[in-house]
Design a protein around this motif. Structure first.
Motif, PDB file in Angstrom:
ATOM      1  N   TYR A   2      -4.203  -2.917  -6.110  1.00 14.48           N
ATOM      2  CA  TYR A   2      -4.030  -3.317  -4.665  1.00 14.48           C
ATOM      3  C   TYR A   2      -5.409  -3.690  -4.230  1.00 14.48           C
ATOM      4  O   TYR A   2      -5.248  -4.829  -3.326  1.00 14.48           O
ATOM      5  N   CYS A   3      -6.419  -2.985  -4.528  1.00 20.62           N
ATOM      6  CA  CYS A   3      -7.793  -3.451  -3.983  1.00 20.62           C
ATOM      7  C   CYS A   3      -8.058  -4.633  -4.718  1.00 20.62           C
ATOM      8  O   CYS A   3      -8.833  -5.545  -4.118  1.00 20.62           O
ATOM      9  N   LYS A  43       0.932  -1.287   0.053  1.00 26.76           N
ATOM     10  CA  LYS A  43      -0.025  -0.002   0.076  1.00 26.76           C
ATOM     11  C   LYS A  43       0.805   1.142   0.029  1.00 26.76           C
ATOM     12  O   LYS A  43       0.345   2.305  -0.415  1.00 26.76           O
ATOM     13  N   LEU A  76      -3.728   2.016  -6.621  1.00 24.75           N
ATOM     14  CA  LEU A  76      -4.691   1.582  -5.596  1.00 24.75           C
ATOM     15  C   LEU A  76      -5.700   0.746  -6.159  1.00 24.75           C
ATOM     16  O   LEU A  76      -6.077  -0.070  -5.400  1.00 24.75           O
ATOM     17  N   ARG A  85      -6.355  -7.771  -3.086  1.00 22.94           N
ATOM     18  CA  ARG A  85      -6.683  -8.127  -1.809  1.00 22.94           C
ATOM     19  C   ARG A  85      -8.157  -8.858  -1.954  1.00 22.94           C
ATOM     20  O   ARG A  85      -8.528  -9.569  -1.249  1.00 22.94           O
ATOM     21  N   ARG A  86      -8.999  -8.407  -2.807  1.00 29.45           N
ATOM     22  CA  ARG A  86     -10.161  -9.058  -2.786  1.00 29.45           C
ATOM     23  C   ARG A  86     -10.354 -10.493  -3.380  1.00 29.45           C
ATOM     24  O   ARG A  86     -10.648 -11.487  -2.961  1.00 29.45           O
TER      25      ARG A  86
END
Length: 101
Positions: free
Chosen positions: A92-93, A13, A89, A96-97
């Motif tokens: 990155y999201c 992050k 970003l 994670r999902r």
């Protein structure tokens, strides 16, 4: 046990945060450069023709445009940094999902 392959590298992050901070710094520097260019030009280009009637002679802006072009370059670098930060970003999201499934 069966392995799915080598573990994927995940994006930290801090990459996103770093690019956002860089964009803010570039915008501040660009604003300072353009502001100093305009303030120096307006203070030296002001001529008084009548009582309380100031006009500006814009020909005195022609000589030193390096502050202006440097400010525009900083705005462009800030825009690119901000775009890269948003892309990182989103990546990155999404990572994670997918990893939580």
């Amino acid at each position: 046990m069966q392995q799915d392959g080598p573990p994927r590298n995940k994006i930290s992050k801090w990459w996103c945060i770093g690019f956002f901070i860089a964009a803010i710094v570039f915008f501040i520097i660009g604003g300072a450069l353009v502001g100093s260019y305009l303030s120096a030009g307006y203070s030296t280009c002001k001529t008084k023709s009548n009582y309380d009637d100031y006009t500006y002679d814009y020909t005195c802006f022609d000589g030193n445009n390096s502050e202006y072009y440097g400010g525009v370059a900083m705005f462009v670098l800030g825009s690119i940094s901000k775009f890269v930060a948003w892309v990182l970003l989103i990546i990155y999201c999404v990572q994670r999902r997918r990893r939580s499934w």
